[in-house]
Design an enzyme around this catalytic site. Structure first.
Site, PDB file in Angstrom:
ATOM      1  N   GLN A 183       0.824  -1.200   0.000  1.00  0.00           N
ATOM      2  CA  GLN A 183       0.000   0.000   0.000  1.00  0.00           C
ATOM      3  C   GLN A 183       0.867   1.262   0.000  1.00  0.00           C
ATOM      4  O   GLN A 183       0.332   2.362  -0.074  1.00  0.00           O
ATOM      5  CB  GLN A 183      -0.898   0.014   1.244  1.00  0.00           C
ATOM      6  CG  GLN A 183      -1.914  -1.110   1.296  1.00  0.00           C
ATOM      7  CD  GLN A 183      -2.619  -1.193   2.640  1.00  0.00           C
ATOM      8  OE1 GLN A 183      -2.558  -2.215   3.306  1.00  0.00           O
ATOM      9  NE2 GLN A 183      -3.283  -0.130   3.053  1.00  0.00           N
ATOM     10  N   PHE A 214      -5.916  -3.965   3.657  1.00  0.00           N
ATOM     11  CA  PHE A 214      -6.564  -3.650   4.939  1.00  0.00           C
ATOM     12  C   PHE A 214      -5.615  -2.999   5.951  1.00  0.00           C
ATOM     13  O   PHE A 214      -5.877  -3.015   7.146  1.00  0.00           O
ATOM     14  CB  PHE A 214      -7.196  -4.898   5.559  1.00  0.00           C
ATOM     15  CG  PHE A 214      -8.066  -5.672   4.623  1.00  0.00           C
ATOM     16  CD1 PHE A 214      -9.197  -5.099   4.060  1.00  0.00           C
ATOM     17  CD2 PHE A 214      -7.754  -6.978   4.279  1.00  0.00           C
ATOM     18  CE1 PHE A 214     -10.000  -5.811   3.187  1.00  0.00           C
ATOM     19  CE2 PHE A 214      -8.547  -7.702   3.401  1.00  0.00           C
ATOM     20  CZ  PHE A 214      -9.676  -7.116   2.850  1.00  0.00           C
ATOM     21  N   GLU A 218       0.764  -1.745   4.571  1.00  0.00           N
ATOM     22  CA  GLU A 218       1.209  -0.352   4.630  1.00  0.00           C
ATOM     23  C   GLU A 218       2.679  -0.273   5.042  1.00  0.00           C
ATOM     24  O   GLU A 218       3.447   0.504   4.503  1.00  0.00           O
ATOM     25  CB  GLU A 218       0.345   0.450   5.606  1.00  0.00           C
ATOM     26  CG  GLU A 218       0.673   1.927   5.603  1.00  0.00           C
ATOM     27  CD  GLU A 218      -0.298   2.761   6.416  1.00  0.00           C
ATOM     28  OE1 GLU A 218       0.050   3.924   6.719  1.00  0.00           O
ATOM     29  OE2 GLU A 218      -1.392   2.276   6.760  1.00  0.00           O
ATOM     30  N   ARG A 296      -5.177   7.977  17.225  1.00  0.00           N
ATOM     31  CA  ARG A 296      -6.501   7.949  16.589  1.00  0.00           C
ATOM     32  C   ARG A 296      -7.529   7.279  17.499  1.00  0.00           C
ATOM     33  O   ARG A 296      -8.712   7.651  17.493  1.00  0.00           O
ATOM     34  CB  ARG A 296      -6.441   7.254  15.232  1.00  0.00           C
ATOM     35  CG  ARG A 296      -7.756   7.344  14.449  1.00  0.00           C
ATOM     36  CD  ARG A 296      -7.646   6.772  13.052  1.00  0.00           C
ATOM     37  NE  ARG A 296      -7.103   7.717  12.088  1.00  0.00           N
ATOM     38  CZ  ARG A 296      -7.848   8.524  11.334  1.00  0.00           C
ATOM     39  NH1 ARG A 296      -9.168   8.516  11.439  1.00  0.00           N
ATOM     40  NH2 ARG A 296      -7.287   9.335  10.463  1.00  0.00           N
ATOM     41  N   ARG A 328      -7.579  -1.487   9.039  1.00  0.00           N
ATOM     42  CA  ARG A 328      -8.788  -0.715   8.712  1.00  0.00           C
ATOM     43  C   ARG A 328      -9.444  -0.102   9.961  1.00  0.00           C
ATOM     44  O   ARG A 328      -9.969  -0.805  10.815  1.00  0.00           O
ATOM     45  CB  ARG A 328      -9.759  -1.652   8.013  1.00  0.00           C
ATOM     46  CG  ARG A 328     -10.872  -0.975   7.252  1.00  0.00           C
ATOM     47  CD  ARG A 328     -11.677  -2.037   6.535  1.00  0.00           C
ATOM     48  NE  ARG A 328     -12.564  -1.493   5.528  1.00  0.00           N
ATOM     49  CZ  ARG A 328     -13.238  -2.249   4.660  1.00  0.00           C
ATOM     50  NH1 ARG A 328     -13.107  -3.562   4.680  1.00  0.00           N
ATOM     51  NH2 ARG A 328     -14.030  -1.685   3.758  1.00  0.00           N
ATOM     52  N   PHE A 330      -7.644   1.873  12.086  1.00  0.00           N
ATOM     53  CA  PHE A 330      -6.412   2.461  12.588  1.00  0.00           C
ATOM     54  C   PHE A 330      -6.549   2.968  14.024  1.00  0.00           C
ATOM     55  O   PHE A 330      -6.187   4.084  14.345  1.00  0.00           O
ATOM     56  CB  PHE A 330      -6.016   3.610  11.644  1.00  0.00           C
ATOM     57  CG  PHE A 330      -4.546   3.946  11.631  1.00  0.00           C
ATOM     58  CD1 PHE A 330      -3.653   3.148  10.949  1.00  0.00           C
ATOM     59  CD2 PHE A 330      -4.069   5.072  12.284  1.00  0.00           C
ATOM     60  CE1 PHE A 330      -2.296   3.474  10.917  1.00  0.00           C
ATOM     61  CE2 PHE A 330      -2.721   5.405  12.261  1.00  0.00           C
ATOM     62  CZ  PHE A 330      -1.833   4.602  11.580  1.00  0.00           C
ATOM     63  N   THR A 428      -3.678  11.516  10.447  1.00  0.00           N
ATOM     64  CA  THR A 428      -3.391  12.362  11.614  1.00  0.00           C
ATOM     65  C   THR A 428      -1.948  12.856  11.592  1.00  0.00           C
ATOM     66  O   THR A 428      -1.609  13.792  12.306  1.00  0.00           O
ATOM     67  CB  THR A 428      -3.674  11.599  12.921  1.00  0.00           C
ATOM     68  OG1 THR A 428      -2.996  10.341  12.897  1.00  0.00           O
ATOM     69  CG2 THR A 428      -5.166  11.356  13.088  1.00  0.00           C
ATOM     70  N   ALA A 497      -5.928   5.415   5.540  1.00  0.00           N
ATOM     71  CA  ALA A 497      -6.698   6.482   6.194  1.00  0.00           C
ATOM     72  C   ALA A 497      -7.950   6.867   5.415  1.00  0.00           C
ATOM     73  O   ALA A 497      -8.451   7.981   5.567  1.00  0.00           O
ATOM     74  CB  ALA A 497      -5.823   7.720   6.428  1.00  0.00           C
ATOM     75  N   GLU A 699     -12.833   3.005   5.641  1.00  0.00           N
ATOM     76  CA  GLU A 699     -12.794   2.560   7.041  1.00  0.00           C
ATOM     77  C   GLU A 699     -14.096   2.737   7.822  1.00  0.00           C
ATOM     78  O   GLU A 699     -14.457   1.849   8.606  1.00  0.00           O
ATOM     79  CB  GLU A 699     -11.664   3.299   7.768  1.00  0.00           C
ATOM     80  CG  GLU A 699     -10.286   2.892   7.298  1.00  0.00           C
ATOM     81  CD  GLU A 699      -9.208   3.820   7.841  1.00  0.00           C
ATOM     82  OE1 GLU A 699      -8.394   3.358   8.645  1.00  0.00           O
ATOM     83  OE2 GLU A 699      -9.193   5.000   7.454  1.00  0.00           O
TER      84      GLU A 699
END
Length: 746
Positions: A183, A214, A218, A296, A328, A330, A428, A497, A699
């Site tokens: 990702q 998902f 990342e 988050r 997903r 986060f 964020t 995100a 998400e």
């Protein structure tokens, strides 16, 4: 292509002649000092080319934010399943067989496995994070009614269909192309360049598509890509690695599991006056993205509710487990579950429908609209959205029907719950809120686009292609989206995100507008008169009363030396955040949704069945309702798995016990209720200037499944009105049985 099965993934690509394959030897100890790694037997196995150890890697450490993750274990092992050696062989099977022959002598040390152990030993990766507003301690102390408790929230395995995979192909002049199922191609590029000690322009990372991500691709895709690249640099041959399902589960991180302790003070009517929540997250052995994830979680511990006096604390627990990572939501789902559980327990204490407590505490439009982190909720639609769903789902009548059913049934009890979702959209980490795109218009009128987003089955490429087709007023078939490549658009943010369409759609549109500006000036001069309006629509260019076919127009523009390509760049406006004060506006806007779930529970066995789901979800002015509907349904089902059946288990020594489908239960078609009504909220658009006034959809729908967990809790309460606490997540059959029979659990 996905539906037809013709979409090609990295494992489908023909590999260059002479390609070698990688497999990993893994630690069977969670924490210990490495005395020796013996590769003698493995080196003599069939087809083995070479074996890589930590001592062979000059730039050993990688990591998303902090370089604190060794590519291979060095001097000590830090979690069960950590890679201690990488074996290179002439085939995938030979590499795997040889990896099993690598042995290690490790002095086992006491591992920190659980959140409770980490909290007791003050084993943390960083300082606690605190989000607060007002005076929570004073408000709770002065409240007539008080509530306190705790809840354990399990993690979740990503279980993407396509496992981690990479293919590194050396080219010329110490350059390399890396095909990675990631990702975040830019991060892979940067880390591969780092471990090879070459400039970033020597590494091209390409991602055509992923078979699911998902969040699990990342950061976790980097290790595989780096090992392949190291071997490729050494051998000057193409190197491929793909993980088996078991190795993938062992080596990579999961959704963070949390433990939450809470204290609440509330009025007689259920209005929350003061609240304190401590959220402790099992982060694993390294930092990864845990700080942003815990942050988050704190930002979503309010969900849709106004908290005048609140203190939310987040603890980053360092444990001898795989480093947990993005998933997903986060951190948002974990924060939301805690407050929704609290709302439910307040309602149980008062003896009213939890919906009444939710409505009483909702954010409002003009007052009571500031979050604990100081962002004003400007776009609040949760009140009308909830009311609409109550009516659509016949909630009140069903609540009465369930009450009647429960009176007449001793061992079967039904539960019903409505839960809202308010989810902040933006990274964020502010610097990640940027994107680039490159659009080429060829002289036959066909269009090619590259952007920084990656396709993992969520439909991002189609959405961006729609944006481009719309700008030029042509059919979608005229537009092609290329594989994501770091050689075309540099320094891209991860596709995460929920911001893929927001960022890349706007960047692509900006590129189109720049090209259209060139074409408009040309059209005015070549075809038009001073007052003519230029329009691009229906595959034609309209210049006043003249109508020129788009391909003819583009060909003429080319012949007249008009620039037909452009880059586009977009950065999200209005967002800012003071990380020291934990105050600001971390989100550009919010996405909203609500879900009503109904369950029936067998009080003798703990088994339950989901009977009905009704969803109303806000996606703004949808770019593609079919894709958005798929994301809502898929998100809900994945959330249901997290909260109902997917349980990760470790033994006391830190060995992961759930390593495949036989021990880890993801949702199946039979878990989906026959009554499954999903509706996109109509006639609404984003109040912010997003791409065509749409809203993110990746998400937020996952958290709709919280209503299912709440419905199970409600059914347990309906079986015993004294049973107001004690349900953890996931609420699998065993958990429900022991919650119904607390004396057996003790």
């Amino acid at each position: 292509m996905h539906v037809q099965g013709s979409a090609a993934y990295i494992d489908d690509m023909p590999v260059p002649k002479g390609t070698l394959h990688v497999a990993f030897a893994l630690s069977d100890v969670a924490y210990g000092k490495i005395n020796k790694i013996d590769i003698t037997v493995a080196k003599k196995a069939d087809g083995v080319h070479s074996i890589l150890l930590a001592k062979d890697i000059e730039n050993l450490y990688i990591g998303a934010i902090k370089h604190d993750e060794p590519i291979l274990a060095d001097k000590e092992v830090l979690f069960y399943g950590q890679a201690i050696a990488a074996v290179l062989a002439d085939s995938h099977d030979n590499a795997r067989k040889a990896a099993l022959l690598v042995t290690s002598d490790v002095t086992e040390l006491e591992a920190v496995v659980t959140i409770d152990q980490a909290m007791a030993k003050k084993s943390f990766l960083d300082e606690p994070l605190i989000v607060s507003i007002g005076d929570s301690n004073k408000a709770i102390d002065s409240s007539k009614n008080k509530l306190n408790g705790s809840i354990s929230i399990g993690g979740q395995e990503h279980y993407y269909l396509e496992g981690q995979v990479a293919l590194a192909i050396p080219t010329e002049d110490n350059e390399m192309v890396v095909h990675s199922s990631t990702q975040n191609p830019t991060e892979v590029q940067h880390l591969v360049a780092h471990v090879l000690d070459v400039p970033q322009n020597a590494i091209e990372v390409v991602t055509r598509r992923m078979g699911g991500g998902f969040g699990g691709k990342e950061t976790d895709s980097s290790q595989l890509a780096c090992v392949c690249a190291i071997f490729a640099q050494q051998t000057k041959l193409s190197i491929k690695a793909r993980l088996s399902r078991k190795d993938d589960i062992l080596m990579t991180g999961k959704r963070h599991d949390f433990k939450a302790d809470y204290k609440v003070g509330y009025a007689d009517d259920g209005k929350i006056l003061g609240i304190e929540i401590d959220l402790a997250a099992r982060c694993g052995y390294s930092l990864d993205l845990s700080k942003a994830i815990v942050s988050r979680a704190l930002f979503h511990a309010d969900n849709a509710y106004f908290m005048p006096n609140a203190t939310f604390r987040g603890f980053l627990c360092k444990t001898n487990t795989a480093s947990n990572t993005a998933f997903r939501g986060f951190g948002g789902p974990q924060g939301m579950l805690v407050i929704e559980n609290i709302i439910e327990e307040i309602a149980m204490n008062i003896g009213v429908d939890p919906l009444e407590i939710r409505k009483l505490n909702y954010y409002q439009k003009e007052t009571n609209n500031v979050t604990p982190y100081d962002q004003v909720v400007e776009d609040n639609i949760i009140n009308e959205l909830s009311s609409e769903l109550v009516e659509d789902s016949k909630y009140l009548a069903r609540r009465q029907s369930i009450e009647d059913f429960n009176k007449n049934n001793k061992y079967l009890k039904k539960g019903l719950a409505l839960s809202p979702v308010k989810f902040g959209i933006s990274f964020t980490t502010q610097l990640l809120n940027q994107a680039g795109a490159l659009v080429n218009v060829y002289k036959d009128g066909s269009i090619y686009i590259n952007h920084g987003g990656t396709e993992m089955g969520q439909g991002l490429f189609i959405k961006v292609a729609q944006v481009v087709a719309n700008e030029f007023g042509v059919n979608l078939e005229r537009v092609k989206v290329s594989a994501t490549s770091t050689s075309k658009v540099p320094n891209t943010s991860p596709t995460a995100a929920s911001s893929g369409s927001d960022l890349n759609g706007m960047a692509a549109r900006e590129a189109c507008l720049r090209i259209k500006k060139n074409l408009t000036i040309f059209a005015q001069n070549f075809y038009g008169e001073d007052n003519d309006i230029i329009e691009f629509k229906d595959s034609y260019v309209h210049v006043g009363k003249k109508k020129i076919a788009f391909d003819e127009f583009v060909s003429t523009a080319y012949l007249n030396r008009v620039e037909l390509f452009s880059n586009g760049f977009y950065k999200t406006p209005k967002i800012y955040f003071d990380a020291i004060k934990q105050k600001g506006r971390p989100f550009y806007y919010y996405s909203y949704g609500a879900c009503v779930s109904e369950v029936i529970v067998d009080c003798l066995t703990g088994e339950y069945k989901l009977l009905a789901v009704d969803i109303l979800h806000d996606v703004g002015a949808s770019l593609n309702p079919a894709i958005d509907m798929g994301q809502i349904v898929g998100g809900y089902i994945q959330g249901m798995g997290w909260l109902c059946s997917e349980e990760l288990k470790w033994n006391d020594s830190g060995a992961l016990l759930t390593m495949g489908a036989s021990t880890y239960k993801i949702p199946a078609i039979g878990d989906t209720p026959e009554h499954f009504e999903v509706k996109i909220k109509p006639n609404i658009s984003n109040h912010e200037n997003t791409i065509h006034k749409s809203k993110a959809v990746g998400e937020p729908p996952l958290m709709l499944a919280i209503s299912t967990w709440l419905a199970i809790k409600n059914a347990i309460y309906n079986a015993d009105n004294n049973n107001k606490t004690g349900l953890n997540a996931p609420a699998n059959f065993e958990q429900v049985f022991f919650s119904l029979n607390k004396n057996l659990n003790s």
